[in-house]
Scaffold this motif. Structure first.
Motif, mmCIF file in Angstrom:
data_model
loop_
_atom_site.group_PDB
_atom_site.id
_atom_site.type_symbol
_atom_site.label_atom_id
_atom_site.label_comp_id
_atom_site.label_asym_id
_atom_site.label_seq_id
_atom_site.Cartn_x
_atom_site.Cartn_y
_atom_site.Cartn_z
ATOM 1 N N TYR A 52 0.840 -1.203 0.000
ATOM 2 C CA TYR A 52 0.000 0.000 0.000
ATOM 3 C C TYR A 52 0.872 1.250 0.000
ATOM 4 C CZ TYR A 52 -3.365 3.469 1.856
ATOM 5 O OH TYR A 52 -4.142 4.582 2.056
ATOM 6 N N CYS A 53 1.990 1.175 0.702
ATOM 7 C CA CYS A 53 2.881 2.331 0.834
ATOM 8 C C CYS A 53 3.471 2.769 -0.502
ATOM 9 C CB CYS A 53 4.000 2.028 1.829
ATOM 10 S SG CYS A 53 4.978 0.562 1.420
ATOM 11 N N LYS A 54 3.660 1.838 -1.424
ATOM 12 C CA LYS A 54 4.257 2.186 -2.707
ATOM 13 C C LYS A 54 3.342 3.084 -3.525
ATOM 14 C CE LYS A 54 7.883 -0.101 -1.731
ATOM 15 N NZ LYS A 54 9.053 0.658 -1.257
ATOM 16 N N ALA A 55 2.045 2.911 -3.358
ATOM 17 C CA ALA A 55 1.075 3.717 -4.105
ATOM 18 C C ALA A 55 0.654 4.981 -3.361
ATOM 19 C CB ALA A 55 -0.165 2.868 -4.415
ATOM 20 N N HIS A 56 0.740 4.955 -2.025
ATOM 21 C CA HIS A 56 0.183 6.056 -1.241
ATOM 22 C C HIS A 56 1.211 6.833 -0.420
ATOM 23 C CE1 HIS A 56 -3.246 3.349 -2.052
ATOM 24 N NE2 HIS A 56 -3.955 4.457 -2.086
ATOM 25 N N GLY A 57 2.457 6.375 -0.393
ATOM 26 C CA GLY A 57 3.495 7.112 0.320
ATOM 27 C C GLY A 57 3.413 7.024 1.823
ATOM 28 N N LEU A 93 9.594 -2.585 18.725
ATOM 29 C CA LEU A 93 10.557 -1.749 18.011
ATOM 30 C C LEU A 93 10.878 -2.328 16.641
ATOM 31 C CD1 LEU A 93 12.448 0.690 17.960
ATOM 32 C CD2 LEU A 93 14.198 -0.747 19.020
ATOM 33 N N ILE A 94 11.072 -3.636 16.559
ATOM 34 C CA ILE A 94 11.392 -4.259 15.275
ATOM 35 C C ILE A 94 10.241 -4.074 14.288
ATOM 36 C CG2 ILE A 94 11.831 -6.451 14.109
ATOM 37 C CD1 ILE A 94 14.247 -5.265 15.595
ATOM 38 N N ALA A 95 9.003 -4.255 14.748
ATOM 39 C CA ALA A 95 7.845 -4.043 13.873
ATOM 40 C C ALA A 95 7.811 -2.597 13.372
ATOM 41 C CB ALA A 95 6.552 -4.376 14.619
ATOM 42 N N CYS A 96 8.107 -1.660 14.268
ATOM 43 C CA CYS A 96 8.139 -0.246 13.896
ATOM 44 C C CYS A 96 9.222 0.033 12.856
ATOM 45 C CB CYS A 96 8.363 0.609 15.148
ATOM 46 S SG CYS A 96 8.560 2.374 14.826
ATOM 47 N N LEU A 97 10.415 -0.471 13.087
ATOM 48 C CA LEU A 97 11.529 -0.192 12.183
ATOM 49 C C LEU A 97 11.340 -0.865 10.829
ATOM 50 C CD1 LEU A 97 14.577 -0.418 14.623
ATOM 51 C CD2 LEU A 97 13.444 1.641 13.758
ATOM 52 N N ASP A 98 10.824 -2.094 10.816
ATOM 53 C CA ASP A 98 10.571 -2.767 9.542
ATOM 54 C C ASP A 98 9.666 -1.916 8.658
ATOM 55 O OD1 ASP A 98 12.112 -4.973 10.170
ATOM 56 O OD2 ASP A 98 10.417 -6.317 10.551
ATOM 57 N N ARG A 99 8.607 -1.396 9.238
ATOM 58 C CA ARG A 99 7.659 -0.601 8.463
ATOM 59 C C ARG A 99 8.172 0.806 8.201
ATOM 60 N NH1 ARG A 99 2.780 -0.811 11.967
ATOM 61 N NH2 ARG A 99 2.116 0.854 10.583
ATOM 62 N N LEU A 100 8.844 1.398 9.157
ATOM 63 C CA LEU A 100 9.370 2.752 8.970
ATOM 64 C C LEU A 100 10.367 2.798 7.823
ATOM 65 C CD1 LEU A 100 9.670 5.699 10.021
ATOM 66 C CD2 LEU A 100 11.500 4.844 11.516
ATOM 67 N N PHE A 101 11.298 1.853 7.808
ATOM 68 C CA PHE A 101 12.343 1.881 6.791
ATOM 69 C C PHE A 101 11.834 1.414 5.424
ATOM 70 C CE2 PHE A 101 15.047 2.792 10.248
ATOM 71 C CZ PHE A 101 16.233 3.278 9.731
ATOM 72 N N TYR A 102 10.749 0.637 5.408
ATOM 73 C CA TYR A 102 10.221 0.160 4.127
ATOM 74 C C TYR A 102 9.166 1.107 3.554
ATOM 75 C CZ TYR A 102 8.320 -2.942 0.552
ATOM 76 O OH TYR A 102 7.910 -3.480 -0.640
ATOM 77 N N SER A 103 8.277 1.597 4.401
ATOM 78 C CA SER A 103 7.098 2.308 3.885
ATOM 79 C C SER A 103 7.275 3.811 3.752
ATOM 80 C CB SER A 103 5.881 2.026 4.787
ATOM 81 O OG SER A 103 6.035 2.653 6.059
#
Length: 205
Positions: A52-57, A93-103
């Motif tokens: 979703y992040c790729k289309a919506h930022g 924290l890991i869940a946060c960082l995975d999504r923060l750095f990817y999305s």
């Protein structure tokens, strides 16, 4: 200069916060603005690879990560701090960082990063290595200190007795400030390093 600190501990006044407070005090003396995101008690779920992040930022889940992403975009440096669970950072924290750095559509090149691990006895160096991988895959210089960035303590408040650990935090903040300022001058004079189009190779037979 701005530094964002993500505190993964579920205990707002625990030993990880003592390490973070030591960082903030030193940054303040150096004229660096800090913001702390206390996420340890937030219900942050892991990435589900929906793109979703790729289309919506931004991430499809509105649980705090998108708000942190906006602060990350404005920061010159990022510090992630965590208690150690089974020689690893805690799951939130890991869940946060995975999504923060990817999305997050954040230009990370030459933002500086550092990790801090707080533990009773062992597992700090493994956690330190785990967290630094987020920076090194993102073009972010990793800030060093006088020792690996760890502080020790078991019961709340015990980290105050770790004189070497707290000194390591102060040294980290001073080194980070120097590196951020040096990079800012370098960007002004030379610009960011040239980037090639990404070549992705999959390891298949």
């Amino acid at each position: 200069m701005k530094v964002l600190i993500i505190n993964g501990s579920p205990h707002p006044n625990g030993n990880t916060s003592i390490a973070v407070h030591e960082l903030c005090k030193t940054f303040s003396k150096l004229g660096v603005e800090t913001g702390v995101a206390q996420i340890g008690q937030m219900a942050i779920r892991g990435c589900v690879a929906c793109n979703y992040c790729k289309a919506h930022g931004k991430c499809v889940f509105d649980d705090g990560v998108n708000e942190i992403a906006a602060k990350f975009a404005e920061a010159d440096g990022l510090i992630v701090a965590t208690p150690v669970y089974y020689a690893s950072a805690n799951a939130t924290l890991i869940a946060c960082l995975d999504r923060l750095f990817y999305s997050a559509p954040v230009e990370k090149t030459m933002k500086v990063g550092a990790s801090v691990a707080v533990c009773r006895r062992g597992g700090a160096s493994a956690t330190f290595d785990e967290l630094n991988k987020y920076f090194t895959i993102s073009g972010m210089p990793v800030v060093s200190s006088q020792y690996w960035n760890s502080v020790h303590g078991l019961v709340p408040g015990e980290a105050e007795k770790d004189a070497e650990g707290l000194q390591t935090m102060r040294t980290l903040a001073r080194n980070m400030t120097f590196l951020m300022k040096s990079i800012a001058l370098g960007k002004e004079k030379f610009g960011l390093p040239e980037k090639e189009d990404w070549v992705m190779t999959n390891f298949i037979g």
